[in-house]
Each structure stands twice: as C-alpha cells, then as structure tokens.
Write an enzyme that holds these catalytic residues in place. Structure first.
Site, PDB file in Angstrom:
ATOM      1  N   GLU A 165     -50.978 -74.104  -1.897  1.00  0.00           N
ATOM      2  CA  GLU A 165     -52.200 -73.854  -2.654  1.00  0.00           C
ATOM      3  C   GLU A 165     -51.982 -72.820  -3.755  1.00  0.00           C
ATOM      4  OE1 GLU A 165     -56.391 -74.498  -0.839  1.00  0.00           O
ATOM      5  OE2 GLU A 165     -55.913 -72.382  -0.580  1.00  0.00           O
ATOM      6  N   GLU A 168     -50.251 -74.529  -6.503  1.00  0.00           N
ATOM      7  CA  GLU A 168     -51.194 -75.445  -7.152  1.00  0.00           C
ATOM      8  C   GLU A 168     -52.091 -74.680  -8.121  1.00  0.00           C
ATOM      9  OE1 GLU A 168     -54.642 -78.765  -5.980  1.00  0.00           O
ATOM     10  OE2 GLU A 168     -53.858 -77.406  -4.445  1.00  0.00           O
ATOM     11  N   CYS A 194     -59.632 -75.766   3.026  1.00  0.00           N
ATOM     12  CA  CYS A 194     -59.266 -75.542   4.427  1.00  0.00           C
ATOM     13  C   CYS A 194     -60.392 -75.847   5.402  1.00  0.00           C
ATOM     14  CB  CYS A 194     -58.810 -74.094   4.617  1.00  0.00           C
ATOM     15  SG  CYS A 194     -57.322 -73.675   3.704  1.00  0.00           S
ATOM     16  N   SER A 239     -58.797 -78.270  -4.009  1.00  0.00           N
ATOM     17  CA  SER A 239     -57.356 -78.285  -3.790  1.00  0.00           C
ATOM     18  C   SER A 239     -56.993 -79.567  -3.043  1.00  0.00           C
ATOM     19  CB  SER A 239     -56.941 -77.074  -2.958  1.00  0.00           C
ATOM     20  OG  SER A 239     -55.613 -77.209  -2.507  1.00  0.00           O
ATOM     21  N   LYS A 261     -63.495 -79.739  12.843  1.00  0.00           N
ATOM     22  CA  LYS A 261     -62.087 -80.141  12.907  1.00  0.00           C
ATOM     23  C   LYS A 261     -61.921 -81.419  13.719  1.00  0.00           C
ATOM     24  CE  LYS A 261     -59.984 -76.768  10.650  1.00  0.00           C
ATOM     25  NZ  LYS A 261     -59.163 -77.008   9.439  1.00  0.00           N
ATOM     26  N   GLU A 320     -62.415 -83.950  11.213  1.00  0.00           N
ATOM     27  CA  GLU A 320     -61.314 -83.959  10.248  1.00  0.00           C
ATOM     28  C   GLU A 320     -60.137 -84.808  10.736  1.00  0.00           C
ATOM     29  OE1 GLU A 320     -59.284 -80.541   7.609  1.00  0.00           O
ATOM     30  OE2 GLU A 320     -58.641 -80.490   9.701  1.00  0.00           O
ATOM     31  N   GLU A 332     -57.404 -90.322   5.533  1.00  0.00           N
ATOM     32  CA  GLU A 332     -56.674 -89.706   4.417  1.00  0.00           C
ATOM     33  C   GLU A 332     -55.613 -88.713   4.897  1.00  0.00           C
ATOM     34  OE1 GLU A 332     -61.124 -89.571   3.144  1.00  0.00           O
ATOM     35  OE2 GLU A 332     -59.950 -89.605   4.994  1.00  0.00           O
ATOM     36  N   CYS A 379     -64.242 -68.881   9.758  1.00  0.00           N
ATOM     37  CA  CYS A 379     -63.846 -69.511  11.020  1.00  0.00           C
ATOM     38  C   CYS A 379     -64.086 -68.619  12.230  1.00  0.00           C
ATOM     39  CB  CYS A 379     -62.367 -69.899  10.970  1.00  0.00           C
ATOM     40  SG  CYS A 379     -61.942 -70.984   9.601  1.00  0.00           S
TER      41      CYS A 379
END
Length: 590
Positions: A284, A287, A304, A324, A363, A366, A371, A512
C-alpha cells in the site's frame, strides 16, 4: 455548567444539572439496573427497568419515572430500593421473560447476558405470566450475522446503534403492537440489505438476538482431519481483547498466551496476521507513492476494512477508483499460505486449511468474496471471531491464564510494531507513513510516532512534509472510523471542501479494537471503561515492545520479496496480493 443538589437513598451529592437521575445515583455509589439504556446511544426508557421513586422538595412524582431520562433538579430525592420500585422492576423483568425464549443453558450469551444477570440479581426463578408469545423468526442467511427474534427484548439498542452511530439504519421496529419485531424492512434478510456486517449491533444487543455466524465446529473438524494441514493467523486487535474472555481487565495484552493457546488447540502452524499487516504496508505504501508520482487517482483510500469496502461499494461507488487495490492483511495472508508457504513446506495447497481469528464479523463475509480467490482456491477457509476463539479455548479445557508466553512459528510469524498497531484507528496510516518516509528520504528516520494519527475521534486530519521528486511536498491525510464518520468525510471530499492524498477508513468506531467480533462489554461496564482506548493502548504498548517498528524492516517479509514476489507492486505481487471492487446493489432480490 451549574450543579444541583440531590439525594439518593439518603446520600447527598452535587451533580451537573444536565445529569439524569441514573448518573446522579452512580455518583452516590448506587447502581440502578438498566437494560435498554446505552449511554449516548439509546436513552429511550423502553424497558422500564430503571424506574425509581422521586420527590422534589417534598412533592412526590405521581408515577415511577425512568431514571435514564429523568433530568435532575435542585432538591430532588431519589429512592431506588423501595418495595414499590423492587416490585415494579421484578414485574417488568417477568413480563420481558414471558415473551422470551428461555433456553439459557444453550444460548451463546449464557453467562454474558444482561437480562440473565438481572434475573439472577432479582431472584426471579419462575415466570407467572402465561399466554401467547410473538411469532419468532430466525435469519441465518448472512455469512456474518444471525438474527434471532425469539431472544429479542425490543430494547432498540441495535436500532439506535445502526442508525445513529453507524448511519446505516438497516434495522428498525417492524409491525405493530404485540407483533412488533426488530428486523430489516419488508422481511428482508440481513444478507439482502445494505448491512455491512460490522457487528456493532451485536455489541449493542444485551441478549443473543444478534450474534455472529459461528464456525467453531468447522475449525475443530479441520484440526481433527489427518489429511488436512491447518494453519491459523490472529489479527492485531485480537490480542488486545481475548484476555477479557477469561476475566482479565479490558485492554490486557495477551499475545504470548494467545499463541500458546492456539498451538494447544492443535493447529499445525501458528502464524500472525501482523506479518501480513507489514506486507500490506509494503504494497500500500508503494501504491501511494506510485499514485502521487504518476498522477494516479487521489486520495488513495485504504482497503483493510471489509465493512468499509462493502459500504463504499453500495453507497459511494464513485470512490471505488480511489480504493487501494491491496487485499486486507487477512486476504494477503491466505494468498501467501496457499502459494508461498505451500511451496516452501512442500504441501499441496488443496490440503491446507487456512483459519483466521479476527476482531471482525465482516471478515466472515470477506472470505466469501470470489475476488479474493487465488489460483482457483479460497484464500481463507474459515474466519472466526475473538469470542469464538475464546470459546474454543474454554471447550478444550485450556487454562488460559496459566499459559506461558510463546512466539509464533517462523516464515510468516515475524512482525514489527507497525504491523501491531493496525488494529487501532489511525494505525494503518501511521504504519504507512513510517515506511513511506524512509523510502522517500533513504534514511532510517528516528521520529516515527505520528501521534496526530492516534485517538478515537471520529475524523482526524494531519499533514506531513516529505521529499518527492527532489522537492518537499505536503502530504495531507485524513482518518475516519465508523461508517457515519466515513460518509461525512467522503461528502466533504465530493463537495471539494477537503483535499487529501491518503485516507484511512475503518467501518467500526475505534477501528478493529472495537470490531463486531471482539469481547462484549455490558452497557453498565461501558459507563466505567472505554474499550476502544484501552485496547488501542495495548497495541501501542506492543509497538513499543517490538525491536523493529517499521514494516520494511521485517526480515521475513524481505525474504518473501527476495524469494517469491520480487518487489512491491510487481506483477506477481499484484496477482497474489491485489484485487478489484465494483458497485454493489443495495438489495438482492428475494
């Protein structure tokens, strides 16, 4: 602000005039029972558990008022333990129980249920009221959250949290009168509405009407399968909350005991998501530099938090190019386990089961995203919450508090202080700045504590001056936690009121550390303890305890690039560590 003099059970106290009778009683050392009350979130007097007897200067109030909304007044005399009050509280509890499925021994909140605790305190051992109960419904279609209306007490805490704290509002009171239920509109499943699965409703719920979709049996089955090689990772924030499952103070850092416990559960390898947090910063951070130098889409927004990503896809699809392309640390770890680790260990990736322990219910959603698959394989097979790990340790009869401190296994277990702070709001930003600053200056800079990134404020702004292409450039940053704050920040960017280079967003308030999968703290305890700050402090303590505090100093990550990926943002790195996102409709057709 003026003070007023009140009396609580014969104790005289002087309190601010904006206090309620409930807060005044706390000042007097008196604990008034509550159930629907959630400070600053849900103060609606729905449950009538906090009623008190009151007179003002000798004039009694006609009814028993709810102390959570009753403002104090000069000369107020509050009595919390009269026969009349005790009878009213018991009656209200019994009425709630009469419409509640009372299978407490098999309930996921057994031992940590606010209703159960009150019934024990008031010695309620039977329910005298018989008759019809509401028609119950169970919504199990979501990958992340289960809604069980048979447990719901209609307190409204989840409704207020989703609407007022997160700014989403997928839950509300439906139907009328006796048939009232808390649910999404039109009988939609939580799978099929704009829920981001942040799990803040679970934290708000005093009972078990909302809880995570549990995968404990799946993980135990994988561990018991001799044909499977089971690898586990634990996110940064888990170590700041897991101890609470075993009676330790909020924010106790239990890294070593957590690792020891997972090893004793039978996992073949115990690694650490902090390792892939460092890896995320490498990708990141580079990037960000590429976008700034090459005129890419700015601001770059972190990716994230899966709850935030889902929120963006549904509500702000115009910002998808800003996201990102990096996977989350959970996703990067899974991709590396089934490629790099499999190759190094000589194991067929199809025989590897990757388990993640996360502070996050989103999560679970996720890992179902196609993907994130790599080479035809699901990167992470099971994602369990901090609470689920705690329950696994208890079921295995492991005495957590007596465990020695152990280190994670090598290859994907080393981490720096930068990886450790990922779990606190602002942590990703601070970790990125530590690496980006060193890369741009070519120096090992000593000043690495970017304290403007820290704290639990909903939106934070800062700037740092860094040399880019030979000239000093002011890099403007912003940090938002909670989707309501994210919306406010994005609206300001859309309107041209704010310009940034780099933005960090986390779906959960505080980041988190207060994710939907963390240990649940009762509304009563939250009056004394701020879990977001306490748990964040634990992560910053871990950061200071690390010999290395910058992600690019992680020797195992350096070895990964040398042996497998080549360099950050390389073609191979993109294949394994990056992904894409697309607009997502609000509703799925039933």
């Amino acid at each position: 602000m003026a003070n007023v003099n009140v009396t609580v059970n014969g104790i005289h106290v002087s309190v601010p005039d904006n206090y309620t009778a409930l807060l005044a009683a706390r000042e007097a050392g008196v604990d008034i029972p509550t159930l629907c009350y959630l400070k600053d979130v849900n103060e609606v007097a729905a449950c009538r558990i906090c009623v008190v007897e009151v007179d003002i200067n000798g004039r009694p109030m006609r009814n028993l008022p709810a102390s959570c909304i009753l403002k104090v007044a000069e000369g107020m005399n509050i009595r919390t333990n009269t026969a009349k009050v005790r009878k009213a509280v018991r009656t209200n509890l019994e009425l709630i129980l009469a419409n509640h499925r009372r299978e407490c021994l098999t309930c996921v909140r057994n031992g940590n249920c606010e209703l159960q605790k009150l019934c024990r305190e008031y010695n309620i051992d039977e329910v005298p009221y018989k008759g019809e109960t509401r028609k119950w419904s169970m919504d199990t279609l979501s990958t992340s959250i289960v809604r069980d209306s048979s447990k719901c007490i209609l307190c409204g805490r989840c409704v207020s949290t989703c609407r007022d704290v997160q700014g989403i509002g997928v839950l509300d009171f439906t139907n009328r009168g006796f048939k009232t239920e808390v649910a999404p509109a039109y009988d939609f499943s939580m799978r099929d509405v704009e829920c981001v699965y942040c799990g803040q409703c679970i934290h708000a719920c005093p009972v078990a009407a909302l809880h995570e979709r549990r995968n404990i049996d799946d993980v135990f089955a994988a561990i018991a399968d001799p044909k499977k090689h089971v690898v586990v990772q634990a996110a940064p924030a888990v170590r700041a909350s897991l101890g609470e499952e075993f009676g330790m103070p909020v924010g106790t850092r239990v890294t070593g005991k957590m690792i020891a416990a997972m090893r004793r559960l039978g996992f073949d390898k115990v690694f650490d998501t902090n390792w892939s947090a460092d890896l995320t910063i490498m990708e990141e951070g580079h990037e960000l530099l590429h976008r700034i130098k090459e005129g890419g889409v700015l601001p770059l927004i972190t990716s994230c938090s899966p709850g935030w990503i889902r929120y963006c896809e549904m509500n702000y699809p115009e910002f998808i190019p800003n996201l990102s392309t990096c996977k989350s640390p959970q996703g990067m770890f899974g991709a590396m386990v089934k490629s790099y680790y499999a190759e190094k260990a000589g194991i067929d990736p199809k025989d590897i089961v990757c388990v993640s322990v996360m502070p996050c219910t989103s999560k679970k959603f996720e890992i179902s995203r196609p993907e994130l698959n790599v080479d035809g394989l699901t990167s992470v097979d099971f994602s369990i919450t901090t609470r689920e790990l705690g329950d696994m340790i208890k079921e295995a009869r492991i005495r957590f508090e007596t465990l020695p401190d152990e280190m994670p296994d090598r290859l994907m277990g080393e981490y720096t202080g930068a990886g450790a702070i990922f779990g606190a709001t602002g942590g990703v930003m601070e970790a990125a700045l530590r690496t980006v600053a060193d890369v741009l200056t070519g120096k090992d800079l000593p000043d690495i504590d970017y304290k403007d990134c820290r704290g639990i404020a909903g939106i934070k702004e800062a700037s740092v001056t860094l040399p880019i292409d030979g000239k000093d450039t002011e890099i403007k940053i912003a940090i938002a936690n909670g989707t309501k704050n994210a919306a406010a920040l994005l609206d300001a960017i859309k309107a041209g009121e704010k310009q940034y280079h780099f933005v960090e967003i986390m779906a959960c308030p505080g980041g988190c550390v207060h994710g939907g999968g963390q240990s649940i703290i009762s509304a009563k305890r939250r009056l004394d303890v701020e879990p977001r700050g306490k748990r964040a402090d634990a992560l910053y303590e871990e950061d200071l305890a690390c010999a290395k505090r910058k992600s690019h100093e992680n020797a195992e990550v350096q070895e990964l690039y040398k042996e497998f990926l080549g360099e950050p943002n390389s073609h191979k790195a993109h294949h394994y560590l990056h992904t894409h996102y697309a607009p997502r409709p609000y509703y799925v057709k039933k």
